[in-house]
Design a protein around this motif. Structure first.
Motif, PDB file in Angstrom:
ATOM      1  N   CYS B 501       1.522   5.789  -2.494  1.00 39.47           N
ATOM      2  CA  CYS B 501       0.309   6.542  -2.176  1.00 39.47           C
ATOM      3  C   CYS B 501       0.049   6.540  -0.675  1.00 39.47           C
ATOM      4  CB  CYS B 501      -0.890   5.976  -2.933  1.00 39.47           C
ATOM      5  SG  CYS B 501      -1.618   4.508  -2.174  1.00 39.47           S
ATOM      6  N   CYS B 504      -1.461   1.237   1.773  1.00 38.22           N
ATOM      7  CA  CYS B 504      -1.222  -0.003   2.520  1.00 38.22           C
ATOM      8  C   CYS B 504       0.115   0.061   3.265  1.00 38.22           C
ATOM      9  CB  CYS B 504      -1.301  -1.217   1.589  1.00 38.22           C
ATOM     10  SG  CYS B 504       0.046  -1.384   0.429  1.00 38.22           S
ATOM     11  N   CYS B 507       3.990  -0.914   1.851  1.00 37.67           N
ATOM     12  CA  CYS B 507       4.623   0.033   0.937  1.00 37.67           C
ATOM     13  C   CYS B 507       4.782   1.406   1.587  1.00 37.67           C
ATOM     14  CB  CYS B 507       3.800   0.091  -0.350  1.00 37.67           C
ATOM     15  SG  CYS B 507       4.188   1.399  -1.485  1.00 37.67           S
ATOM     16  N   CYS B 547      -0.756  -3.022  -4.357  1.00 34.43           N
ATOM     17  CA  CYS B 547      -0.685  -2.839  -5.811  1.00 34.43           C
ATOM     18  C   CYS B 547       0.727  -3.024  -6.341  1.00 34.43           C
ATOM     19  CB  CYS B 547      -1.235  -1.468  -6.223  1.00 34.43           C
ATOM     20  SG  CYS B 547      -0.017  -0.144  -6.192  1.00 34.43           S
ATOM     21  N   GLY B 550       4.094  -1.103  -4.758  1.00 33.43           N
ATOM     22  CA  GLY B 550       4.774  -1.710  -3.622  1.00 33.43           C
ATOM     23  C   GLY B 550       5.384  -3.060  -3.971  1.00 33.43           C
TER      24      GLY B 550
HETATM   25  S1  SF4 Z   1       1.474  -0.721  -2.760  1.00 37.80           S
HETATM   26 FE1  SF4 Z   1       0.142   0.565  -3.981  1.00 37.80          FE
HETATM   27  S2  SF4 Z   1      -1.646   0.825  -2.649  1.00 37.80           S
HETATM   28 FE2  SF4 Z   1      -0.013   0.159  -1.310  1.00 37.80          FE
HETATM   29  S3  SF4 Z   1       0.867   2.107  -0.524  1.00 37.80           S
HETATM   30 FE3  SF4 Z   1       2.052   1.413  -2.320  1.00 37.80          FE
HETATM   31  S4  SF4 Z   1       1.165   2.573  -3.971  1.00 37.80           S
HETATM   32 FE4  SF4 Z   1      -0.332   2.608  -2.323  1.00 37.80          FE
END
Ligand code: SF4
Ligand SMILES: Cc1cc2nc3c(=O)[nH]c(=O)nc-3n(C[C@H](O)[C@H](O)[C@H](O)COP(=O)(O)O)c2cc1C
Lengths: 236, 576
Positions: B501, B504, B507, B547, B550
């Motif tokens: 997404c 963060c 990721c 989340c 990642g």
């Molecule tokens: S770990 Fe989750 S919140 Fe972070 S960028 Fe990846 S998808 Fe988005």
């Protein structure tokens, strides 16, 4: 007001007491322990995006972002463990590979502190964009944007409630954008300058500063301003 | 004075009806506009913003987030070709080239007449019918150039089971005939449950030992209890049918083959936690499932299984159907809430957890489709009988989605624990065409590769944990000796980079850096130090991502480095 409960925890081997509701970052700061941050700013809400402030909490599977993790009774915290340092260095190296952070002394200092190698990721995709010079007040160079979201927060719920800026794209290619990429004067922007004030790089830069850096003299800048204003009047 | 409406009458009608609900209706409104215009014109977006009172920059952000929405003209019909591993290894890359050549366009470039545009997409849940394609609203299995333009029957999964429990009615009753459903035991569980007190219902589910089937394996009874104990109202019950984990297609079979059971499970769950409103979130690509469940909801309401005073029980419950718009991350529970609330699908920081602060910040119970089918089953056969199925630590039957280079791909309902080897060789008929096995991917993209000599563990929560694996969504993808794992890894790298997404840093940046290195590896152009780079990236994503996406985005790659180091022939391929 009821007295807040006091919690005892241990950070880097030092016992300390903090009131309930204190974040680990705040607790560390009481002890003069420095934890680096990238996306955090006092004027905007902590979102836990950059993860540069992560710390190791005994018994947890993953590292905890100290800006939003609340202290708990009996916690044992390490702010510079091997795991933590590896993450901080790698995040800096990966960020450096994507965005131009050369105009951020704070980030440069972090690179140095964590011995991050600026050339760690050869052949990486850079986030490169044209400079957007579409209004008399500030210039946008999103090649320097590190996606801390502070400008969006300042423009929205945290300060100005203007909502001219938002996020576009997704993943690595996310970017700050206006409605259908419209130039700033065609958005709800009121040119309050809050976004520029919270920008950690020079992705958003005051126009006068930008022009001075480009070598223009003050009187030339004033002349340009006048021209821009007249141009605007004759259009409307 | 009369103004020309700035939007089509169809969209106007939609907004007249739903506009009052505000931002919550943003995604449905944008999907409606997309359907009408094949893209979302600026004027339409601006008008939607005005009616729903959503800032314009946010609307654009939402359009940009979801792959199925577009701010630029696209084409009448989008031809979405799956290029995730199961389909890629069955030749979907070649298919993309053929279709593009046939239409005389490049990927993403509309045909001159504006009728078609070709897109490479992530898993469509057609893994057992690879290569899978979605053209407009039609799914095409075993896709060829000819079949894409002449779609035949909607592809359904083959079902294998020694004894059918969860799949008892799938394929044998008319999915939209409520009478047939009831004659075959349907809604019997609901009747039993509604005769109990809510806390007794939760006790039964706790006693059954049911754990979530969506990937995390959380005890369902415990989750419900947490939500039930909250004293803030309203509460919500959400059914997660975002099924997008590559290699997973079992939820689609349940929804399309036995929709009333999912409704039954949802009513029981809602009754237990005290929710009077439910949402069923279904991924945007599942157009056929959407159609089926939407009709089933109407029929159920018409027969007083939904609405006020359900079956004279005194319990009120309604279900709203919501469509996703192309984003794997929206399967993550908090991202799914954000999506329903009309925002970009950004996962939230936890805690707080959904049971206290979920949808609209209210107490919420969210469950996977298969979990809810299990709930209906528990009340149908009783917790005691249910516990006899499965194993001590993973009670109940479990659905495995088996695909890839295997003789009999399909859905396997397993109610007697078996090993991964038994599933592939005894149940699934072994590797296709008598070939040797290269590796198995267990748990989808977020899972791990298993080596051919490591298949002898039980497919239970504990059995997998003991060997450092997890069942995840119970997807099993088989790769034969002819498959170049570097190609598969390259596909997985792109999957995560595309689906991150971006919220963060670990990721957002790590999935991109990982994909770059896996690209080099595929081309045989690895650089010295690439293995160390990968390991640093993966450690960073795993240890510090916000989340689950990642946190697991490097797990398959890491397992591949372990079991097939030769594929990372960094030394041989290295250049100075
Ligand atoms: S770990 Fe989750 S919140 Fe972070 S960028 Fe990846 S998808 Fe988005
Ligand atoms: C990236 C990501 C994607 C997910 N996708 C799904 C999904 O498609 N379907 C699903 O049921 N759960 C998915 N989950 C798990 C959900 O967050 C949640 O745990 C689940 O819906 C809970 O239901 P259960 O307890 O019944 O399993 C996903 C999780 C993550 C981190």
């Amino acid at each position: 007001m009821t007295e807040k409960k006091c919690l005892s925890l241990n950070i880097n081997g030092i016992e300390c007491q903090v009131p309930e509701g204190t974040t680990l970052l705040e607790a560390a700061r009481y002890l003069d322990i420095d934890i680096p941050v990238i996306c955090l700013h006092e004027a905007t809400t902590a979102k836990g995006l950059c993860r540069q402030c992560v710390v190791e909490v005994e018994g947890r599977r993953t590292l905890a972002p100290s800006c939003i993790t609340l202290a708990e009774e009996g916690m044992v915290v390490f702010t510079e463990s091997e795991r933590v340092v590896r993450v901080r260095r790698t995040i800096l190296e990966m960020l450096h590979a994507s965005s131009d952070i050369s105009h951020s002394p704070a980030l440069q200092a972090q690179m140095e502190k964590y011995t991050a190698d600026p050339e760690r990721f050869p052949g990486a995709k850079k986030r490169q964009y044209e400079i957007l010079d579409d209004n008399p007040f500030y210039v946008r160079d999103y090649s320097q944007c590190i996606l801390c979201w502070r400008c969006v927060q300042a423009c929205g719920d945290d300060i100005q409630f203007t909502y001219a800026l938002g996020l576009g794209g997704r993943g690595h290619d996310s970017r700050i954008s206006t409605f259908y990429e419209l130039p700033m004067p065609e958005t709800t922007c009121v040119f309050c300058g809050n976004c520029v004030a919270v920008c950690p790089t020079e992705a958003l830069q005051d126009k006068t500063e930008y022009l001075l850096e480009k070598g223009l003299q003050h009187h030339e800048i004033r002349a340009r301003r006048r021209q821009e204003r007249q141009g605007k009047r004759s259009k409307s | 004075m009369e103004f020309d409406p700035p939007v089509s009458s169809q969209l106007q009608e939609f907004l007249d009806q739903y506009g009052i609900r505000g931002r919550e209706m943003l995604l449905p409104a944008l999907l409606e506009a997309q359907k009408i215009h094949d893209f979302i014109p600026r004027e339409a977006a601006a008008y939607i913003g005005e009616v729903l009172k959503v800032p314009l920059a946010d609307i654009y952000g939402v359009i940009e987030f979801y792959s199925m929405l577009s701010s630029q003209p696209r084409a009448e019909r989008v031809i979405r070709i799956c290029t995730t591993p199961s389909c890629a290894s069955q030749g979907s890359g070649k298919l993309v080239a053929e279709v593009c050549q046939h239409l005389g366009v490049d990927i993403g470039e509309p045909t001159v007449d504006g009728r078609y545009v070709v897109e490479e997409v992530e898993c469509l849940g057609l893994c057992d019918h690879a290569p899978g394609v979605l053209i407009g609203n039609d799914m095409v299995g075993e896709a060829t150039l000819d079949r894409i333009f002449h779609p035949e029957e909607h592809p359904r999964s083959e079902i294998y089971a020694d004894q059918r429990y969860l799949l008892a009615r799938v394929g044998s009753v008319d999915p939209l005939n409520i009478k047939e459903f009831q004659d075959a035991g349907g809604f019997a569980g609901l009747k039993t449950a509604l005769a109990l007190k809510p806390e007794e219902v939760i006790q039964v589910v706790s006693d059954s030992g049911l754990t979530g089937r969506g990937g995390a394996g959380f005890p369902t009874g415990l989750k419900w209890q947490g939500c039930a104990e909250e004293e803030r109202f309203p509460k919500y019950l959400v059914c997660n049918e975002d099924e997008s984990e590559p290699g997973t297609f079992k939820d689609r079979a349940l929804i399309e083959g036995d929709p009333f059971t999912i409704i039954e499970g949802m009513i029981i769950a809602a009754y237990a936690v005290g929710a009077n409103k439910g949402y069923l979130y279904i991924r945007g690509e599942y157009t056929h499932s959407h159609e089926v469940i939407s009709q089933a909801l109407e029929i159920a309401a018409g027969n007083r299984f939904l609405g006020e005073n359900i079956q004279d029980s005194g319990f009120d419950f309604e279900i709203e159907l919501r469509s996703g718009a192309g984003a794997y991350i929206c399967g993550e529970e908090t991202a799914l809430f954000e999506s329903i609330e009309g925002k970009r699908g950004f996962p939230r920081v936890k805690p707080p957890f959904p049971t206290t602060h979920g949808l609209f910040n209210q107490p919420t119970a969210i469950n996977n489709v298969e979990t809810l089918a299990n709930v209906a089953l528990i009340f149908n056969i009783g917790a005691e009988k249910y516990r006899e199925l499965g194993s001590e630590d993973s009670p109940g039957p479990r659905l495995f989605s088996l695909s890839g280079d295997v003789e009999r791909p399909g859905i396997y309902e397993i109610s007697k624990p078996l090993t991964l080897r038994e599933l592939i060789y005894e149940k699934g008929g072994g590797v296709r065409d008598g070939k040797q096995l290269r590796a198995v991917l267990l748990g989808g993209a977020a899972g791990k590769f298993v080596a051919p000599d490591g298949l002898d563990f039980l497919l239970t929560n504990q059995g997998t944990r003991e060997v450092g694996l997890g069942l995840g969504s119970a997807a099993v993808v088989v790769f034969d000796e002819g498959v170049d794992l570097r190609f598969v890894l390259h596909g997985l790298g792109h999957f995560f980079a595309h689906e991150s997404c971006g919220k963060c840093y670990p990721c957002q940046l790590g999935t991109q850096r990982q994909a770059e290195i896996l690209d080099r590896n595929l081309r045989g152009q690895s650089l010295p130090g690439d293995i160390d780079r990968l390991k640093d990236i993966i450690a960073t994503m795993t240890d510090s991502s916000l989340c689950g996406l990642g946190q697991t985005a490097g797990s398959a790659v890491l397992s591949a480095i372990e079991i097939c180091p030769e594929y990372f022939g960094i030394e041989e391929g290295a250049r100075d």
